[in-house]
Design an enzyme around this catalytic site. Sequence first.
Site, short mmCIF file in Angstrom:
data_model
loop_
_atom_site.label_atom_id
_atom_site.label_comp_id
_atom_site.label_asym_id
_atom_site.label_seq_id
_atom_site.Cartn_x
_atom_site.Cartn_y
_atom_site.Cartn_z
N LEU A 1 47.00 42.65 48.27
CA LEU A 1 46.83 43.16 49.63
C LEU A 1 46.99 44.67 49.68
O LEU A 1 46.19 45.38 50.29
CB LEU A 1 47.82 42.46 50.56
CG LEU A 1 47.72 42.77 52.04
CD1 LEU A 1 47.98 41.51 52.86
CD2 LEU A 1 48.74 43.84 52.43
N GLN B 1 44.05 46.67 48.46
CA GLN B 1 42.97 46.81 49.42
C GLN B 1 43.37 47.67 50.60
O GLN B 1 42.55 48.42 51.14
CB GLN B 1 42.55 45.42 49.92
CG GLN B 1 41.36 45.43 50.86
CD GLN B 1 40.12 46.03 50.23
OE1 GLN B 1 39.97 46.04 49.00
NE2 GLN B 1 39.22 46.55 51.06
N GLU B 2 44.62 47.58 51.04
CA GLU B 2 45.06 48.30 52.23
C GLU B 2 45.14 49.81 52.01
O GLU B 2 44.63 50.59 52.81
CB GLU B 2 46.44 47.79 52.68
CG GLU B 2 46.41 46.44 53.37
CD GLU B 2 45.91 46.54 54.81
OE1 GLU B 2 45.60 47.64 55.27
OE2 GLU B 2 45.82 45.49 55.46
N SER B 3 45.82 50.23 50.96
CA SER B 3 46.13 51.65 50.81
C SER B 3 45.82 52.22 49.44
O SER B 3 45.95 53.43 49.24
CB SER B 3 47.62 51.89 51.10
OG SER B 3 48.42 51.25 50.11
N TYR C 1 37.38 42.37 53.56
CA TYR C 1 38.80 42.52 53.25
C TYR C 1 39.37 41.25 52.61
O TYR C 1 40.02 41.30 51.56
CB TYR C 1 39.54 42.83 54.55
CG TYR C 1 41.04 42.91 54.46
CD1 TYR C 1 41.68 44.11 54.19
CD2 TYR C 1 41.84 41.78 54.67
CE1 TYR C 1 43.06 44.19 54.13
CE2 TYR C 1 43.22 41.85 54.60
CZ TYR C 1 43.83 43.05 54.33
OH TYR C 1 45.20 43.12 54.27
#
Length: 659
Positions: A507, A510-512, A619
Amino acid sequence: RMILGLGLLGSMAACQAAPAKTPASAARLASVQERLAPSRVPESLSADDAFAQARRYAMAEPNAERFELFAERASDVAILKPYIQYWRLRLRLADRRFDGDPSLDQAAELFLDKEATTIAGDMLRRDWMLNLGRRGEWARFTGVYSQWVLRDDTQVECYRLLGAASRGEPVGPEARALLLKQASLSDGCNQLLETFAGNGLFTRNDLTALLRGAMEFNSPSSLRRIGALLDLDLDRAINRPALQLASASGRPEDLVAFTRLARQDPRATAARLDGLGLNASDTAFAWSQLASASMRKLEPEALDWSRRALRADATDETWAWLARAALRGQDWKTLGAVIARMSPEGQAEPTWVYWQARALREAGRNSDADALMRTIADQHHFYGQLAAESLGQLTTSPPRAAPPSPPEMAEADNNPGFARALKFYELGLRFEGNREWNFQLRTMGDRQLLAAADWACRRQVLDRCVNTADRTTLEHDFALRYVSPFYRELRPAAEEQGLDPAWVYGLIRQESRFVMNARSSAGAQGLMQMMPATARWVARKLGVSGFRVEQLNELDTNLRFGTFYLRTVYDDLDGSPLLASAAYNAGPGRPRSWRATLPASVEGAVFAEIIPFNETRDYVKKVLSNTTYYSTLFTGKPQSLTERLGSVGPRIDTPTDTP
C-alpha cells in the site's frame, strides 16, 4: 555571452549582431526593464527562495514582470541556471505580442546550441514548436520536431499534421485518429480540425465520428466546435437536453442531447430512445452510451444494453465500460464480442488480453486461451501475474541481477541530470526533479537502470529507486523495485494491528513511494497518505490527545495511524484485502455500495476490474500486485495473487461511521 540572462526579453545586442527590434518592441523592453528595478527584491532573499519564486511566475502563475523580479537572484543556483534561461524564453514564446520578432527564434537557437541534450532544451523545443505552429512556420517547425525527444504533447502533434498537410502529405486518417483520442481540443488541434474540414480533408462522416467521440468524452467545448463545422447549433442540446428531446426528430442534435441525459440518469433516458427516430447507426451508438453510463453507476441494465450496442461505432473509451458490464454479469460470450470491437491497441492492453483469454477458456478454447496468456505471463504486473497463475505458475521474484560495478556506479555519479534532480528535491520541487530524473533514463539499458536505482536508494531518494528499477526488462533486482525501508518501525506497527507487513508495504509503495513528506493535492500526508480528517478520527479512537496534523509527517505516528485505519476498514469489510484496499483509497462507503449492486458472487479479479472509479481501480490492482511481490521477497516462497484477491459476494449496503 549567454543572451538569456540580460533582462526580461533577452536583448541580443549585448552578444552579437541580430535583426533590429521594431521601435514598439524596443520601447516595451525599456519600459519593462525600468519597472523591474533589482532593489525590489529583498536583500535577505536567498537564491533558493528566489528560484522557487521565479518558477512560480514562470510556470504556476505566468507573469513575465514578476518573474524578472527574482530571475537574477535565482540564477545564483548555478546548477539550475539553465532553467531560468529556459523560463525566460518560455514566457516570451507564449506571448503573442512577440510573434514574428526574429530575435526570439535566434534566442531559441542559441539556447538549444548549449542545452541540446538536456530536458530544459527539449522542453524549449516543445514551447518553440507551439509558437512556430501558431505562426505557420512549417520549415523551421519540422527541423525542431526532428530533434524533439519527449513527444509528449498532442498539440504539437496536431501542428505537425498541419505542417505535413501544407506540403500535400496524405495525413487525414492519422489526424482523425489523433483527434478521436482527445477529451478536449487544444488551440492547435482545433486549428487542425478546422483546417482539415475547410480543405475537404475531413469528410462529413469523419466529422460525425469526431462528434461521437466528443459525446463519449462528454466534452461540451469539443461538441460545440465540431458541431459548428457540421452546421449544428448544439447549445440547447448541451445545456437543456430534455427540452431538445421534447421535439426530437432523429437529428444529430437529438443524439447529443440523449447522450448528455444518459450520463445523468441512464434508466430514465433509455425510455426515450424508441421515440427519437434515430437511424440504425445512431441507435446503436445511443445504446453504447446508455450502457457505458449505466455501468459507471453499476446498474443491472448495463449488460443488456451492452448486448444491444455491439454494432456501435465507438472508441475504446466506450468498449472498456461495456467489457466491464459483461464481466460483472459473467457473460463471457458478450465479453469476447466487446473486446473484439476494440482497436488493435486496445485489444493489446494486458487487461483485455487477459480477459479475452478467459473468455476463450470459458468457450472451451483452452489452447487458444493459453497461447494468449503466454503473451503477458512474463510481465511483472497485475494481469501478468494472473496470466501466469492461469498457466500454473505462482508469483515469484526473478533471479537477482549482479550488483552494479564501480564503473556503472561512477556513470550515475557523473550524470549532471541526477545532480539537478537532487537539487530540485532539496528545493521541494519534486515534480521538476522527477521530470529531470526520468529524462536521464530514456536511453538506459538494464545495467545502467540498476546502477541508477541503486544510486538513488543510497541517497534515500526511494521513489526514484523504485521507479527506476521498475523499468528493467531482462535483468531485475526486486529488492530495489520493492524496497522495504523503515522495517524496524513498520513491522511492529503492522503486527500490533494483525496486518501482513507485505500488504502495508504494498500500500505504501502505491501511496507515497516511500517519500516521507509526500503530500497529495487533496491534502493526504506522509508515507501512508493519511487525510487530516481521517487522522483526527483515528486520534480520537486511539485516545491520542493534543493531536496535530503536522504529526502525520512523523514516521511512527503515520504508521500507527495508517495501520489502525487499514485494520478498521479490513474488519469493516469482512476481512477482504481487496475491499479494504479500495476503502483505503475511496472510503469504506463506496466498496460497500459497489458490492451491494452485484447480481452474484464474482472472483476478486472481476470485482477489481469493474470498480467504477478509474483511480481506485488502478490503485487496488497495483496495491495487491505489490503485496504479492513483497510476500515473495519476505517469505522466499511463491505466492498466489488469486488467493489474495479472493471473491466478493453481494451484500446489502449498511451504514458505517468510518470515514
